[in-house]
Design a protein around this motif. Structure first.
Motif, PDB file in Angstrom:
ATOM      1  N   VAL A   5       0.871  -1.185  -0.109  1.00 36.04           N
ATOM      2  CA  VAL A   5       0.027  -0.018  -0.130  1.00 36.04           C
ATOM      3  C   VAL A   5       0.946   1.219  -0.103  1.00 36.04           C
ATOM      4  O   VAL A   5       1.748   1.492   0.807  1.00 36.04           O
ATOM      5  CB  VAL A   5      -1.031   0.010   1.266  1.00 36.04           C
ATOM      6  N   GLN A   6       0.620   2.030  -0.892  1.00 31.51           N
ATOM      7  CA  GLN A   6       1.575   3.149  -1.088  1.00 31.51           C
ATOM      8  C   GLN A   6       0.398   4.483  -1.123  1.00 31.51           C
ATOM      9  O   GLN A   6      -0.563   4.404  -1.683  1.00 31.51           O
ATOM     10  CB  GLN A   6       2.387   3.453  -2.416  1.00 31.51           C
ATOM     11  N   PRO A   7       1.011   5.581  -0.644  1.00 30.73           N
ATOM     12  CA  PRO A   7       0.035   6.721  -0.565  1.00 30.73           C
ATOM     13  C   PRO A   7      -0.048   7.406  -1.910  1.00 30.73           C
ATOM     14  O   PRO A   7       0.828   7.111  -2.826  1.00 30.73           O
ATOM     15  CB  PRO A   7       0.759   7.860   0.325  1.00 30.73           C
ATOM     16  N   ALA A   8      -1.089   7.949  -2.269  1.00 30.93           N
ATOM     17  CA  ALA A   8      -1.288   8.336  -3.606  1.00 30.93           C
ATOM     18  C   ALA A   8      -0.526   9.417  -3.940  1.00 30.93           C
ATOM     19  O   ALA A   8      -0.207  10.451  -3.188  1.00 30.93           O
ATOM     20  CB  ALA A   8      -2.861   8.837  -4.034  1.00 30.93           C
ATOM     21  N   PRO A   9       0.126   9.792  -5.070  1.00 32.31           N
ATOM     22  CA  PRO A   9       0.921  10.742  -5.367  1.00 32.31           C
ATOM     23  C   PRO A   9       0.312  12.072  -5.299  1.00 32.31           C
ATOM     24  O   PRO A   9      -0.960  12.269  -5.625  1.00 32.31           O
ATOM     25  CB  PRO A   9       1.648  10.525  -6.996  1.00 32.31           C
ATOM     26  N   SER A  10       0.730  13.033  -4.492  1.00 33.35           N
ATOM     27  CA  SER A  10      -0.093  14.118  -4.552  1.00 33.35           C
ATOM     28  C   SER A  10       0.082  14.674  -5.819  1.00 33.35           C
ATOM     29  O   SER A  10       0.907  15.078  -6.703  1.00 33.35           O
ATOM     30  CB  SER A  10       0.765  15.279  -3.318  1.00 33.35           C
ATOM     31  N   ALA A  11      -1.156  15.609  -6.138  1.00 36.03           N
ATOM     32  CA  ALA A  11      -1.281  16.386  -7.590  1.00 36.03           C
ATOM     33  C   ALA A  11      -0.415  17.641  -7.587  1.00 36.03           C
ATOM     34  O   ALA A  11      -0.427  18.230  -6.579  1.00 36.03           O
ATOM     35  CB  ALA A  11      -2.789  16.620  -7.924  1.00 36.03           C
ATOM     36  N   VAL A  12       0.050  17.734  -8.689  1.00 33.84           N
ATOM     37  CA  VAL A  12       0.828  19.100  -8.782  1.00 33.84           C
ATOM     38  C   VAL A  12      -0.044  19.816  -9.342  1.00 33.84           C
ATOM     39  O   VAL A  12      -0.779  19.690 -10.357  1.00 33.84           O
ATOM     40  CB  VAL A  12       2.101  18.850  -9.931  1.00 33.84           C
ATOM     41  N   ASP A  13      -0.082  21.155  -8.796  1.00 37.07           N
ATOM     42  CA  ASP A  13      -1.060  22.420  -9.170  1.00 37.07           C
ATOM     43  C   ASP A  13      -0.807  22.559 -10.761  1.00 37.07           C
ATOM     44  O   ASP A  13       0.152  22.773 -11.045  1.00 37.07           O
ATOM     45  CB  ASP A  13      -1.123  23.394  -8.261  1.00 37.07           C
ATOM     46  N   VAL A  14      -1.613  23.239 -11.169  1.00 40.35           N
ATOM     47  CA  VAL A  14      -1.588  23.461 -12.744  1.00 40.35           C
ATOM     48  C   VAL A  14      -0.724  24.801 -13.032  1.00 40.35           C
ATOM     49  O   VAL A  14      -0.043  24.852 -14.038  1.00 40.35           O
ATOM     50  CB  VAL A  14      -3.298  23.838 -13.127  1.00 40.35           C
ATOM     51  N   ARG A  17       2.786  23.201 -13.086  1.00 40.07           N
ATOM     52  CA  ARG A  17       3.060  22.409 -14.289  1.00 40.07           C
ATOM     53  C   ARG A  17       3.137  23.543 -15.532  1.00 40.07           C
ATOM     54  O   ARG A  17       3.876  23.181 -16.568  1.00 40.07           O
ATOM     55  CB  ARG A  17       1.748  21.558 -14.631  1.00 40.07           C
ATOM     56  N   ALA A  18       2.316  24.469 -15.489  1.00 41.48           N
ATOM     57  CA  ALA A  18       2.541  25.530 -16.325  1.00 41.48           C
ATOM     58  C   ALA A  18       3.728  26.312 -16.589  1.00 41.48           C
ATOM     59  O   ALA A  18       4.290  26.330 -17.527  1.00 41.48           O
ATOM     60  CB  ALA A  18       1.244  26.505 -16.419  1.00 41.48           C
ATOM     61  N   GLU A  19       4.280  26.610 -15.269  1.00 43.86           N
ATOM     62  CA  GLU A  19       5.538  27.146 -15.196  1.00 43.86           C
ATOM     63  C   GLU A  19       6.513  26.186 -15.866  1.00 43.86           C
ATOM     64  O   GLU A  19       7.380  26.768 -16.473  1.00 43.86           O
ATOM     65  CB  GLU A  19       5.896  27.719 -13.935  1.00 43.86           C
ATOM     66  N   ALA A  20       6.598  24.963 -15.316  1.00 41.54           N
ATOM     67  CA  ALA A  20       7.655  24.094 -15.981  1.00 41.54           C
ATOM     68  C   ALA A  20       7.367  23.995 -17.376  1.00 41.54           C
ATOM     69  O   ALA A  20       8.539  24.198 -18.195  1.00 41.54           O
ATOM     70  CB  ALA A  20       7.651  22.706 -15.345  1.00 41.54           C
TER      71      ALA A  20
END
Length: 154
Positions: A5-14, A17-20
């Protein structure tokens, strides 16, 4: 085989992602000696599940409506027959869908920036696009991290 059992990966905010995406786009355009005037105005939308469009065959009109004043710059998509067995009618219910993995690239007019559309972008990711979203269709991701990955070595 190992199961854990692994924790769900945290979502990276839009925004992150947009800045990257903008950093990578700036770098690639600069290396190609192309003006970087479009950085901040380009929005890639990736389908993470098939899309059953409401009004047009591939959902472009819905995307433009959701992210106005954006226009479609480029669309890379394929269509697939989808659907399932309907026990009530005793027959298959086929439909035409845009296949998962499709990418729509939108462009904003000069003077606009993707930051002007943060709420519509977040809403698009939260609610999806098109018909039958409650059945898993139309899931989208704006500025998919895939697009910011380094180009493969030749």
């Amino acid at each position: 085989v190992e199961v854990s059992v692994q924790p769900a990966p945290s979502a990276v905010d839009v925004v992150t992602r947009a800045e990257a995406f903008d950093r990578v786009l700036t770098d690639r355009l600069a290396r190609a000696r192309i003006p970087v005037t479009h950085v901040g105005r380009i929005i890639p939308i990736t389908l993470h599940s098939p899309l059953v469009a409401r009004r047009d065959h591939d959902g472009q009109l819905e995307l433009i409506e959701a992210l106005a004043p954006a226009t479609i710059l480029f669309a890379s998509r394929r269509f697939v027959r989808d659907g399932g067995w309907d026990q009530r009618s005793g027959a298959m219910q086929p439909l035409l869908a845009v296949e998962a993995g499709a990418v729509f690239v939108l462009e904003l007019p000069e003077g606009k920036h993707w930051r002007d559309l943060l709420e519509p972008l977040r809403r698009l990711e939260a609610t999806g696009l098109g018909e039958r979203r409650h059945q898993g269709y139309g899931h989208t991701l704006c500025f998919d991290p895939f697009h910011a990955q380094p180009a493969p070595k030749k």
